[in-house]
Design a protein around this motif. Structure first.
Motif, mmCIF file in Angstrom:
data_model
loop_
_atom_site.group_PDB
_atom_site.id
_atom_site.type_symbol
_atom_site.label_atom_id
_atom_site.label_comp_id
_atom_site.label_asym_id
_atom_site.label_seq_id
_atom_site.Cartn_x
_atom_site.Cartn_y
_atom_site.Cartn_z
ATOM 1 N N GLY A 33 0.821 -1.214 0.000
ATOM 2 C CA GLY A 33 0.000 0.000 0.000
ATOM 3 C C GLY A 33 0.848 1.253 0.000
ATOM 4 N N ALA A 34 2.052 1.169 -0.600
ATOM 5 C CA ALA A 34 3.015 2.279 -0.519
ATOM 6 C C ALA A 34 2.611 3.474 -1.381
ATOM 7 C CB ALA A 34 4.414 1.801 -0.903
ATOM 8 N N GLY A 35 1.576 3.305 -2.209
ATOM 9 C CA GLY A 35 1.077 4.443 -2.968
ATOM 10 C C GLY A 35 0.075 5.270 -2.174
ATOM 11 N N GLY A 36 -0.297 4.796 -1.006
ATOM 12 C CA GLY A 36 -1.297 5.484 -0.188
ATOM 13 C C GLY A 36 -0.681 6.502 0.754
ATOM 14 N N ALA A 37 -1.536 7.169 1.517
ATOM 15 C CA ALA A 37 -1.073 8.250 2.395
ATOM 16 C C ALA A 37 -0.101 7.716 3.452
ATOM 17 C CB ALA A 37 -2.279 8.910 3.069
ATOM 18 N N ILE A 38 -0.505 6.666 4.159
ATOM 19 C CA ILE A 38 0.343 6.161 5.249
ATOM 20 C C ILE A 38 1.502 5.341 4.677
ATOM 21 C CG2 ILE A 38 0.405 4.603 7.242
ATOM 22 C CD1 ILE A 38 -2.459 5.588 7.911
ATOM 23 N N ASP A 57 2.447 -1.851 -4.414
ATOM 24 C CA ASP A 57 1.023 -1.469 -4.429
ATOM 25 C C ASP A 57 0.387 -2.067 -5.674
ATOM 26 O OD1 ASP A 57 -1.512 0.049 -4.249
ATOM 27 O OD2 ASP A 57 -0.411 1.377 -2.901
ATOM 28 N N LEU A 58 -0.853 -1.743 -5.907
ATOM 29 C CA LEU A 58 -1.535 -2.139 -7.140
ATOM 30 C C LEU A 58 -0.937 -1.368 -8.321
ATOM 31 C CD1 LEU A 58 -5.241 -1.991 -5.874
ATOM 32 C CD2 LEU A 58 -3.817 -4.041 -6.184
ATOM 33 N N ALA A 59 -1.205 -1.851 -9.526
ATOM 34 C CA ALA A 59 -0.652 -1.209 -10.721
ATOM 35 C C ALA A 59 -1.102 0.237 -10.834
ATOM 36 C CB ALA A 59 -1.082 -1.996 -11.958
ATOM 37 N N SER A 60 -2.310 0.540 -10.328
ATOM 38 C CA SER A 60 -2.873 1.882 -10.472
ATOM 39 C C SER A 60 -2.214 2.913 -9.547
ATOM 40 C CB SER A 60 -4.369 1.818 -10.165
ATOM 41 O OG SER A 60 -4.575 1.163 -8.933
ATOM 42 N N ALA A 61 -1.449 2.451 -8.553
ATOM 43 C CA ALA A 61 -0.906 3.385 -7.556
ATOM 44 C C ALA A 61 0.370 4.051 -8.056
ATOM 45 C CB ALA A 61 -0.639 2.641 -6.256
ATOM 46 N N LYS A 62 0.545 5.316 -7.615
ATOM 47 C CA LYS A 62 1.731 6.079 -8.047
ATOM 48 C C LYS A 62 2.886 5.883 -7.065
ATOM 49 C CE LYS A 62 -0.778 9.773 -10.336
ATOM 50 N NZ LYS A 62 -1.712 10.749 -9.830
ATOM 51 N N LEU A 67 4.819 -4.365 -8.171
ATOM 52 C CA LEU A 67 3.391 -4.678 -8.266
ATOM 53 C C LEU A 67 3.063 -5.810 -7.298
ATOM 54 C CD1 LEU A 67 0.721 -4.380 -9.837
ATOM 55 C CD2 LEU A 67 1.595 -6.074 -11.455
ATOM 56 N N LEU A 68 2.161 -5.534 -6.365
ATOM 57 C CA LEU A 68 1.772 -6.568 -5.384
ATOM 58 C C LEU A 68 0.335 -6.321 -4.953
ATOM 59 C CD1 LEU A 68 2.212 -8.878 -3.317
ATOM 60 C CD2 LEU A 68 3.376 -7.239 -1.846
ATOM 61 N N ASP A 69 -0.569 -7.195 -5.456
ATOM 62 C CA ASP A 69 -1.947 -7.194 -4.972
ATOM 63 C C ASP A 69 -1.963 -8.118 -3.760
ATOM 64 O OD1 ASP A 69 -4.610 -7.804 -4.417
ATOM 65 O OD2 ASP A 69 -5.222 -7.655 -6.516
ATOM 66 N N VAL A 70 -2.190 -7.539 -2.582
ATOM 67 C CA VAL A 70 -2.016 -8.309 -1.336
ATOM 68 C C VAL A 70 -3.005 -9.464 -1.210
ATOM 69 C CG1 VAL A 70 -0.979 -6.379 -0.081
ATOM 70 C CG2 VAL A 70 -3.478 -6.730 0.040
ATOM 71 N N THR A 71 -4.069 -9.460 -2.025
ATOM 72 C CA THR A 71 -5.062 -10.537 -1.921
ATOM 73 C C THR A 71 -4.644 -11.775 -2.719
ATOM 74 O OG1 THR A 71 -6.337 -9.840 -3.866
ATOM 75 C CG2 THR A 71 -6.918 -8.825 -1.754
ATOM 76 N N LEU A 72 -3.585 -11.640 -3.532
ATOM 77 C CA LEU A 72 -3.209 -12.733 -4.427
ATOM 78 C C LEU A 72 -1.997 -13.491 -3.894
ATOM 79 C CD1 LEU A 72 -3.610 -10.944 -7.906
ATOM 80 C CD2 LEU A 72 -5.282 -12.361 -6.668
ATOM 81 N N GLU A 73 -2.189 -14.735 -3.536
ATOM 82 C CA GLU A 73 -1.092 -15.543 -2.994
ATOM 83 C C GLU A 73 0.071 -15.610 -3.998
ATOM 84 O OE1 GLU A 73 -2.315 -19.460 -1.757
ATOM 85 O OE2 GLU A 73 -0.629 -19.608 -0.359
ATOM 86 N N ALA A 74 -0.284 -15.733 -5.287
ATOM 87 C CA ALA A 74 0.771 -15.846 -6.315
ATOM 88 C C ALA A 74 1.633 -14.580 -6.353
ATOM 89 C CB ALA A 74 0.146 -16.097 -7.685
ATOM 90 N N ASP A 75 1.042 -13.405 -6.092
ATOM 91 C CA ASP A 75 1.827 -12.163 -6.062
ATOM 92 C C ASP A 75 2.827 -12.192 -4.907
ATOM 93 O OD1 ASP A 75 0.464 -11.189 -8.239
ATOM 94 O OD2 ASP A 75 -0.038 -9.256 -7.310
#
Ligand code: NAD
Length: 261
Positions: A33-38, A57-62, A67-75
């Motif tokens: 979640g490194a593209g977020g505020a905290i 973070d997700l691909a959409s994050a700046k 790239l890491l979607d935390v819900t995906l074990e494969a990621d």
């Protein structure tokens, strides 16, 4: 005299190196979640403390490099295998990815419940699980972003509150397991009240009168303002550092006194 608000805006690291609390020199830390505020503030604070950040973070994050979607074990498998190849180990993990969805038990549908649980709780579980073997190699620390709503209830954030309650107790279980190793793997939960940024804007924005809701959130905080992301980041860097070597399995409210009442 410097007000609370001005002090927090100055930032810990803006103080010409004085009061430097935490040293993360040579530590390698994965942040979700490194593209977020905290998450973004945590990544910056780790760099300022001398550490190396893997900002995910997700691909959409700046502003993130992984790239890491935390819900995906494969990621998680891909990212941790890559860290092992490049660095051989990890010193820290900050699980900062998360979402909040407004809704009481009556208004929350099952799909929303599962989405919130999947990101906030499954994502934190997968992070702890897949980072653990890399953290065990040299000892390390996990910081999980829980919330004041992991400690007390809220009628109107049902799924979020349940997910964060889960994060706080998952933290204790991981901590007790990590304490069995030498060197140990520590795990703590940081529990912020409302922090300036997109999450609070979205919560308020999803209501009929966003300004009134923001004012109500602030009125609940004895110190009388929202928190700043860098205030949370300072606590996270401290918990990641060797200064916190005897601290594990704990919840840390950072809430302007909200849970003191
Ligand atoms: N902002 C607050 O008031 C507040 C208060 C208490 C706790 N927290 C917690 O702190 C953490 C960070 O909050 P924030 O204020 O930075 O929120 P934010 O909305 O600014 O950032 C959250 C980040 O998580 C990312 N994310 C969402 N789903 C993801 C997924 N499936 N995989 C990877 N990344 C994903 C988003 O892209 C975003 O960059 C969250 O866990 C949140 O619940 C926030």
């Amino acid at each position: 005299m410097t007000s609370d608000r001005e002090y927090s805006k100055m930032g810990h690291w803006g103080m010409k190196g004085r009061n430097r609390l935490s040293d993360l020199k040579d530590k390698i830390v994965l942040v979700t979640g490194a593209g977020g505020a905290i998450g973004g503030a945590v990544a910056a604070a780790i760099r300022n403390a001398g550490g190396t950040v893997i900002a995910s973070d997700l691909a959409s994050a700046k502003g993130t490099d992984t790239l890491l979607d935390v819900t995906l074990e494969a990621d998680w498998q891909r990212v941790t295998a890559d860290i092992e190849t490049r660095h051989g180990h990890l010193d820290g993990l900050v699980n900062a990815a998360g979402i909040a969805v407004v809704g009481s038990i009556e208004k929350t549908d099952f799909a929303t419940w599962k989405r919130v649980m999947s990101i906030n709780l499954d994502g934190t579980f997968l992070g702890c699980k897949y980072a653990f073997p890399l953290l065990r190699k040299k000892g390390g620390a996990i910081v999980n972003l829980s919330s004041v709503l992991g400690l007390v209830g809220s009628s109107n954030l049902t799924a979020y509150t349940a997910s964060k309650g889960g994060v706080s107790l998952l933290t204790k279980s991981v901590a007790l397991n990590g304490a069995r190793y030498r060197p140990s793997v520590r795990c703590n939960a940081v529990c912020p009240a409302f922090i300036e940024g997109a999450m609070v804007d979205d919560i308020a924005g999803g209501t009929k009168n966003p300004q009134a809701v923001q004012q109500r959130l602030i009125a609940d905080i004895p110190i009388g303002r929202l928190g700043q992301p860098d205030e949370v980041a300072k606590l996270c860097t401290y918990l990641l550092s060797d200064d916190a070597a005897f601290i594990t399995g704990a919840d840390f409210p950072i809430d302007g006194g909200l849970t003191a009442r």
